[in-house]
Motif scaffolding. Structure first.
Motif, PDB file in Angstrom:
ATOM      1  N   GLU A 102       0.856  -1.176   0.000  1.00 57.57           N
ATOM      2  CA  GLU A 102       0.000   0.000   0.000  1.00 57.57           C
ATOM      3  C   GLU A 102       0.890   1.221   0.000  1.00 57.57           C
ATOM      4  OE1 GLU A 102      -2.204   0.680   3.832  1.00 57.57           O
ATOM      5  OE2 GLU A 102      -1.336  -1.257   4.300  1.00 57.57           O
ATOM      6  N   SER A 103       0.347   2.334  -0.458  1.00 59.10           N
ATOM      7  CA  SER A 103       1.150   3.549  -0.518  1.00 59.10           C
ATOM      8  C   SER A 103       1.402   4.080   0.891  1.00 59.10           C
ATOM      9  CB  SER A 103       0.444   4.616  -1.356  1.00 59.10           C
ATOM     10  OG  SER A 103      -0.671   5.137  -0.649  1.00 59.10           O
ATOM     11  N   LEU A 104       2.448   4.857   1.031  1.00 66.24           N
ATOM     12  CA  LEU A 104       2.769   5.438   2.335  1.00 66.24           C
ATOM     13  C   LEU A 104       1.654   6.380   2.785  1.00 66.24           C
ATOM     14  CD1 LEU A 104       4.727   5.650   4.670  1.00 66.24           C
ATOM     15  CD2 LEU A 104       5.980   7.401   3.375  1.00 66.24           C
ATOM     16  N   GLY A 105       1.097   7.149   1.856  1.00 57.40           N
ATOM     17  CA  GLY A 105       0.004   8.054   2.201  1.00 57.40           C
ATOM     18  C   GLY A 105      -1.222   7.311   2.709  1.00 57.40           C
ATOM     19  N   THR A 106      -1.542   6.186   2.074  1.00 57.21           N
ATOM     20  CA  THR A 106      -2.676   5.368   2.505  1.00 57.21           C
ATOM     21  C   THR A 106      -2.427   4.814   3.896  1.00 57.21           C
ATOM     22  OG1 THR A 106      -3.252   4.786   0.235  1.00 57.21           O
ATOM     23  CG2 THR A 106      -4.054   3.313   1.958  1.00 57.21           C
ATOM     24  N   LEU A 107      -1.214   4.351   4.157  1.00 53.55           N
ATOM     25  CA  LEU A 107      -0.869   3.796   5.463  1.00 53.55           C
ATOM     26  C   LEU A 107      -0.945   4.871   6.552  1.00 53.55           C
ATOM     27  CD1 LEU A 107       0.091   1.537   7.298  1.00 53.55           C
ATOM     28  CD2 LEU A 107       2.437   2.014   6.521  1.00 53.55           C
ATOM     29  N   VAL A 108      -0.419   6.043   6.287  1.00 55.91           N
ATOM     30  CA  VAL A 108      -0.466   7.133   7.274  1.00 55.91           C
ATOM     31  C   VAL A 108      -1.919   7.508   7.566  1.00 55.91           C
ATOM     32  CG1 VAL A 108       0.074   9.580   7.651  1.00 55.91           C
ATOM     33  CG2 VAL A 108       1.850   8.016   6.818  1.00 55.91           C
ATOM     34  N   THR A 109      -2.747   7.583   6.529  1.00 55.03           N
ATOM     35  CA  THR A 109      -4.172   7.880   6.728  1.00 55.03           C
ATOM     36  C   THR A 109      -4.815   6.809   7.591  1.00 55.03           C
ATOM     37  OG1 THR A 109      -4.313   9.047   4.613  1.00 55.03           O
ATOM     38  CG2 THR A 109      -6.391   8.248   5.560  1.00 55.03           C
ATOM     39  N   HIS A 110      -4.515   5.547   7.306  1.00 54.65           N
ATOM     40  CA  HIS A 110      -5.077   4.426   8.064  1.00 54.65           C
ATOM     41  C   HIS A 110      -4.712   4.526   9.546  1.00 54.65           C
ATOM     42  CE1 HIS A 110      -6.326   0.321   8.992  1.00 54.65           C
ATOM     43  NE2 HIS A 110      -5.172   0.196   9.633  1.00 54.65           N
ATOM     44  N   VAL A 111      -3.448   4.729   9.834  1.00 58.66           N
ATOM     45  CA  VAL A 111      -3.000   4.805  11.230  1.00 58.66           C
ATOM     46  C   VAL A 111      -3.654   5.998  11.925  1.00 58.66           C
ATOM     47  CG1 VAL A 111      -1.010   5.102  12.764  1.00 58.66           C
ATOM     48  CG2 VAL A 111      -0.825   3.602  10.768  1.00 58.66           C
ATOM     49  N   LEU A 112      -3.686   7.136  11.263  1.00 58.58           N
ATOM     50  CA  LEU A 112      -4.281   8.341  11.842  1.00 58.58           C
ATOM     51  C   LEU A 112      -5.759   8.126  12.161  1.00 58.58           C
ATOM     52  CD1 LEU A 112      -3.797  11.358  12.527  1.00 58.58           C
ATOM     53  CD2 LEU A 112      -4.493  11.864  10.185  1.00 58.58           C
ATOM     54  N   VAL A 113      -6.518   7.608  11.198  1.00 58.31           N
ATOM     55  CA  VAL A 113      -7.955   7.387  11.402  1.00 58.31           C
ATOM     56  C   VAL A 113      -8.188   6.370  12.508  1.00 58.31           C
ATOM     57  CG1 VAL A 113     -10.044   6.416  10.337  1.00 58.31           C
ATOM     58  CG2 VAL A 113      -8.665   8.094   9.086  1.00 58.31           C
ATOM     59  N   HIS A 114      -7.411   5.300  12.524  1.00 53.72           N
ATOM     60  CA  HIS A 114      -7.631   4.266  13.530  1.00 53.72           C
ATOM     61  C   HIS A 114      -7.243   4.724  14.928  1.00 53.72           C
ATOM     62  CE1 HIS A 114      -9.097   0.556  11.562  1.00 53.72           C
ATOM     63  NE2 HIS A 114      -8.919   1.351  10.523  1.00 53.72           N
ATOM     64  N   GLU A 115      -6.202   5.494  15.058  1.00 55.46           N
ATOM     65  CA  GLU A 115      -5.830   5.983  16.388  1.00 55.46           C
ATOM     66  C   GLU A 115      -6.911   6.902  16.941  1.00 55.46           C
ATOM     67  OE1 GLU A 115      -3.636   4.681  18.225  1.00 55.46           O
ATOM     68  OE2 GLU A 115      -2.870   3.486  16.567  1.00 55.46           O
ATOM     69  N   ILE A 116      -7.415   7.785  16.117  1.00 55.80           N
ATOM     70  CA  ILE A 116      -8.478   8.684  16.564  1.00 55.80           C
ATOM     71  C   ILE A 116      -9.785   7.913  16.708  1.00 55.80           C
ATOM     72  CG2 ILE A 116      -9.869  10.699  15.956  1.00 55.80           C
ATOM     73  CD1 ILE A 116      -7.354  11.766  14.457  1.00 55.80           C
ATOM     74  N   GLY A 117     -10.124   7.105  15.717  1.00 52.77           N
ATOM     75  CA  GLY A 117     -11.404   6.411  15.678  1.00 52.77           C
ATOM     76  C   GLY A 117     -11.625   5.444  16.816  1.00 52.77           C
ATOM     77  N   HIS A 118     -10.620   4.641  17.137  1.00 49.70           N
ATOM     78  CA  HIS A 118     -10.779   3.702  18.254  1.00 49.70           C
ATOM     79  C   HIS A 118     -11.017   4.453  19.558  1.00 49.70           C
ATOM     80  CE1 HIS A 118     -10.322  -0.138  16.414  1.00 49.70           C
ATOM     81  NE2 HIS A 118      -9.127   0.135  15.930  1.00 49.70           N
ATOM     82  N   HIS A 119     -10.334   5.565  19.725  1.00 48.69           N
ATOM     83  CA  HIS A 119     -10.488   6.318  20.961  1.00 48.69           C
ATOM     84  C   HIS A 119     -11.888   6.919  21.095  1.00 48.69           C
ATOM     85  CE1 HIS A 119      -8.566   7.824  24.534  1.00 48.69           C
ATOM     86  NE2 HIS A 119      -9.248   8.934  24.382  1.00 48.69           N
ATOM     87  N   PHE A 120     -12.495   7.215  19.966  1.00 48.05           N
ATOM     88  CA  PHE A 120     -13.844   7.773  19.986  1.00 48.05           C
ATOM     89  C   PHE A 120     -14.913   6.694  19.877  1.00 48.05           C
ATOM     90  CE2 PHE A 120     -11.505  11.633  18.920  1.00 48.05           C
ATOM     91  CZ  PHE A 120     -12.068  12.504  19.825  1.00 48.05           C
ATOM     92  N   GLY A 121     -14.507   5.436  19.912  1.00 47.65           N
ATOM     93  CA  GLY A 121     -15.465   4.347  19.934  1.00 47.65           C
ATOM     94  C   GLY A 121     -16.088   4.020  18.589  1.00 47.65           C
ATOM     95  N   LEU A 122     -15.436   4.386  17.499  1.00 53.38           N
ATOM     96  CA  LEU A 122     -15.974   4.079  16.182  1.00 53.38           C
ATOM     97  C   LEU A 122     -15.706   2.615  15.824  1.00 53.38           C
ATOM     98  CD1 LEU A 122     -14.861   7.259  14.208  1.00 53.38           C
ATOM     99  CD2 LEU A 122     -17.062   6.812  15.292  1.00 53.38           C
ATOM    100  N   SER A 123     -16.588   2.036  15.055  1.00 49.39           N
ATOM    101  CA  SER A 123     -16.413   0.653  14.609  1.00 49.39           C
ATOM    102  C   SER A 123     -15.403   0.609  13.464  1.00 49.39           C
ATOM    103  CB  SER A 123     -17.751   0.079  14.129  1.00 49.39           C
ATOM    104  OG  SER A 123     -18.123   0.688  12.898  1.00 49.39           O
ATOM    105  N   ASP A 124     -14.899  -0.585  13.173  1.00 49.09           N
ATOM    106  CA  ASP A 124     -13.986  -0.741  12.045  1.00 49.09           C
ATOM    107  C   ASP A 124     -14.662  -0.344  10.738  1.00 49.09           C
ATOM    108  OD1 ASP A 124     -11.790  -1.540  13.539  1.00 49.09           O
ATOM    109  OD2 ASP A 124     -12.248  -3.672  13.359  1.00 49.09           O
ATOM    110  N   ASP A 125     -15.961  -0.670  10.583  1.00 46.43           N
ATOM    111  CA  ASP A 125     -16.696  -0.279   9.376  1.00 46.43           C
ATOM    112  C   ASP A 125     -16.771   1.239   9.247  1.00 46.43           C
ATOM    113  OD1 ASP A 125     -17.104  -2.920   8.652  1.00 46.43           O
ATOM    114  OD2 ASP A 125     -19.155  -2.996   9.461  1.00 46.43           O
TER     115      ASP A 125
END
Length: 135
Positions: A102-125
């Motif tokens: 995967e591209s580096l930009g895609t990976l950085v976006t993924h990590v950023l969204v997941h770090e914030i999202g899990h903390h706010f209780g968002l589902s993987d979907d």
């Protein structure tokens, strides 16, 4: 092929630029959840964080959210409270990137969204939908 011959690994500043760009492309309603979040890029998590997170090696952690999400009462800053922060760890991210397709930009976006999202209780979907909207 000669283009690759002179390239160097992305620096801390390069990853910070990727992270800020990824954050700016996130849907507005998601960015509102984490208004004021501070994004930091470090080479590795510090020793205390590695111990706290149970890491076997410094490469085990790609990113980390520290702070209070809305679900934990983080809508209003309290006196003495640090701002919500996301750390992205450059060397583990680059190591992961080298081993996956995967591209580096895609990976950085993924990590950023997941770090914030899990903390706010968002589902993987929910997080997958947010990532798709940002790419």
């Amino acid at each position: 092929m000669t283009e690759w011959a002179n390239l160097q690994a992305p620096t801390l500043d390069d990853l910070e630029i990727l992270a800020r760009d990824a954050y700016a492309r996130l849907p507005e309603e998601f960015r509102r959840l984490c208004e004021g979040v501070v994004i930091r890029v470090e080479d590795f998590p510090d020793d205390e964080t590695q111990r706290e997170m149970g890491c076997e090696t410094p490469f085990d952690l790609l990113g980390l959210f520290r702070g209070l999400g809305l679900a934990q009462g983080g809508a209003m800053m309290q006196t003495g409270q640090f701002p919500n922060m996301v750390w992205l760890y450059r060397r583990p991210i680059l190591d992961y990137w080298a081993e996956h397709e995967e591209s580096l930009g895609t990976l950085v976006t993924h990590v950023l969204v997941h770090e914030i999202g899990h903390h706010f209780g968002l589902s993987d979907d929910d997080m997958e939908a947010i990532e798709a909207a940002a790419l």
